[in-house]
Write a protein that holds these residues in place. Structure first.
Motif, PDB file in Angstrom:
ATOM      1  N   VAL A  94      36.511   6.213  83.163  1.00  0.00           N
ATOM      2  CA  VAL A  94      35.758   7.449  82.933  1.00  0.00           C
ATOM      3  C   VAL A  94      34.429   7.355  83.664  1.00  0.00           C
ATOM      4  CG1 VAL A  94      34.681   8.966  81.213  1.00  0.00           C
ATOM      5  CG2 VAL A  94      36.848   7.826  80.699  1.00  0.00           C
ATOM      6  N   ARG A  95      34.097   8.404  84.428  1.00  0.00           N
ATOM      7  CA  ARG A  95      32.835   8.456  85.171  1.00  0.00           C
ATOM      8  C   ARG A  95      31.854   9.324  84.385  1.00  0.00           C
ATOM      9  NH1 ARG A  95      35.690  11.058  90.200  1.00  0.00           N
ATOM     10  NH2 ARG A  95      36.401  12.254  88.402  1.00  0.00           N
ATOM     11  N   VAL A 123      34.059   2.388  81.788  1.00  0.00           N
ATOM     12  CA  VAL A 123      33.123   3.489  82.029  1.00  0.00           C
ATOM     13  C   VAL A 123      32.142   3.071  83.117  1.00  0.00           C
ATOM     14  CG1 VAL A 123      31.334   4.994  81.043  1.00  0.00           C
ATOM     15  CG2 VAL A 123      33.323   4.319  79.653  1.00  0.00           C
ATOM     16  N   ASP A 143      33.307  12.798  85.237  1.00  0.00           N
ATOM     17  CA  ASP A 143      34.187  13.412  84.236  1.00  0.00           C
ATOM     18  C   ASP A 143      33.411  14.016  83.070  1.00  0.00           C
ATOM     19  OD1 ASP A 143      36.682  12.413  85.510  1.00  0.00           O
ATOM     20  OD2 ASP A 143      35.827  10.471  84.954  1.00  0.00           O
ATOM     21  N   HIS A 277      31.621  18.958  80.107  1.00  0.00           N
ATOM     22  CA  HIS A 277      32.748  18.638  80.984  1.00  0.00           C
ATOM     23  C   HIS A 277      33.420  19.941  81.398  1.00  0.00           C
ATOM     24  CE1 HIS A 277      35.695  19.397  77.720  1.00  0.00           C
ATOM     25  NE2 HIS A 277      34.811  18.780  76.936  1.00  0.00           N
ATOM     26  N   ARG A 282      41.687  17.302  78.764  1.00  0.00           N
ATOM     27  CA  ARG A 282      40.969  16.031  78.763  1.00  0.00           C
ATOM     28  C   ARG A 282      41.959  14.874  78.698  1.00  0.00           C
ATOM     29  NH1 ARG A 282      37.372  17.939  74.436  1.00  0.00           N
ATOM     30  NH2 ARG A 282      38.416  16.422  73.117  1.00  0.00           N
ATOM     31  N   THR A 283      41.689  13.850  79.485  1.00  0.00           N
ATOM     32  CA  THR A 283      42.505  12.655  79.396  1.00  0.00           C
ATOM     33  C   THR A 283      42.156  11.906  78.119  1.00  0.00           C
ATOM     34  OG1 THR A 283      40.920  11.279  80.578  1.00  0.00           O
ATOM     35  CG2 THR A 283      42.556  12.466  81.912  1.00  0.00           C
ATOM     36  N   VAL A 286      38.766  10.006  78.370  1.00  0.00           N
ATOM     37  CA  VAL A 286      37.609  10.892  78.267  1.00  0.00           C
ATOM     38  C   VAL A 286      37.372  11.273  76.802  1.00  0.00           C
ATOM     39  CG1 VAL A 286      36.739  13.206  78.802  1.00  0.00           C
ATOM     40  CG2 VAL A 286      37.726  11.787  80.617  1.00  0.00           C
TER      41      VAL A 286
END
Length: 300
Positions: A94-95, A123, A143, A277, A282-283, A286
């Motif tokens: 996750v970014r 992350v 993200d 976001h 959403r994954t 995330v």
């Protein structure tokens, strides 16, 4: 219709940086090279990708479609490159974009919670201003983004589709004073007592105001020191070189020698820390990072 990876990277950089010149600097290209790549993408698309404005470049409707798909394509190609180099593919990555004030307390606490509950999620963080991080969300280079919001608490931007924004914490702004100042003997200060004080602030830019001076002072403030670094600001306060403003969420990071006071008089200066976001599915990683951020701010 044929797009190159270089062209897609340039489109993403322009959307993220807001101008052709800033994108060129971030990529190490000349501005003319960026213009040529954008022209090639627009030729392939058969439409303008950016609307050129005096204040910068904004993606058109067609540009937003390209950006949405470019984010997935470029992420996949990055994964291919890593696998070919023998590096593990970053599943569960996750970014997270972070405003500077959130990096002192909220982010370390959230990452600690995440490491304990979901150690397989990685992350990576990137620091920036609220406008810059909003552009990064639109460009697909992050993200999630931790953003600052001030009254009247408008949306981060007016682009469509609207970003999904959640308030994590809302607290009054505080003023940081050295413990050696007579004002530090109290828990609060009247706004009139801030008149004639020296301030430690961050320089204003085109997309964010001067930070560190109490809003609404009835006089032109005297700026003694300019720095973007929160630790530098607070250490200057501790040494007695001026006052600065601090979000209440940073209270635990305040060093010895600094006292935070609430301010009476004038309008309430509330500040929100929000997480934003894009409105897409959403994954799981995330979602887990969002849960950790919520838990971290509940502990504040």
């Amino acid at each position: 219709m044929e797009f190159t990876l270089t062209g897609l990277r340039v489109v993403r950089a322009v959307a993220e940086c807001g101008t052709f010149s800033a994108a060129a600097e971030s990529l190490g290209y000349t501005q003319s090279a960026v213009s040529r790549q954008i022209a090639a993408v627009e030729k392939a698309a058969g439409a303008a990708v950016f609307e050129r404005k005096r204040e910068g470049a904004a993606p058109t409707a067609q540009g937003r479609v390209i950006l949405r798909h470019a984010a997935r394509v470029l992420d996949e190609m990055d994964a291919v490159e890593r696998e070919l180099r023998g590096l593990p593919t970053e599943t569960g990555h996750v970014r997270l974009g972070v405003i500077p004030s959130a990096g002192a307390v909220t982010v370390p606490r959230a990452l600690t919670i995440l490491r304990r509950t979901y150690p397989g999620i990685t992350v990576t963080t990137r620091e920036g201003s609220t406008p810059a991080l909003t552009r990064s969300l639109r460009a697909g280079t992050i993200d999630l983004a931790l953003l600052a919001a001030v009254p009247p608490f408008r949306a981060p931007d007016t682009e469509k589709p609207a970003l999904v924004v959640e308030t994590l914490i809302e607290r009054p702004l505080r003023v940081a004073v050295p413990v050696t100042d007579p004002l530090a003997d109290n828990d609060s200060v009247d706004i009139k007592e801030l008149a004639g004080r020296r301030w430690i602030a961050s320089r204003s830019s085109g997309d964010e105001p001067l930070l560190g001076v109490w809003p609404g002072l009835p006089e032109r403030p005297e700026i003694a020191h300019l720095t973007r670094d929160w630790l530098a600001k607070l250490q200057l306060v501790a040494a007695g070189f001026g006052f600065t403003t601090v979000p209440a969420s940073m209270a635990e990071a305040v060093p010895v020698g600094v006292r935070l006071l609430t301010v009476r008089g004038g309008p309430a200066e509330l500040r929100r820390l929000t997480v934003a976001h894009l409105p897409k599915h959403r994954t799981e990683p995330v979602t887990r990072v969002l849960e950790a951020l919520r838990a971290a701010t509940r502990q504040s």
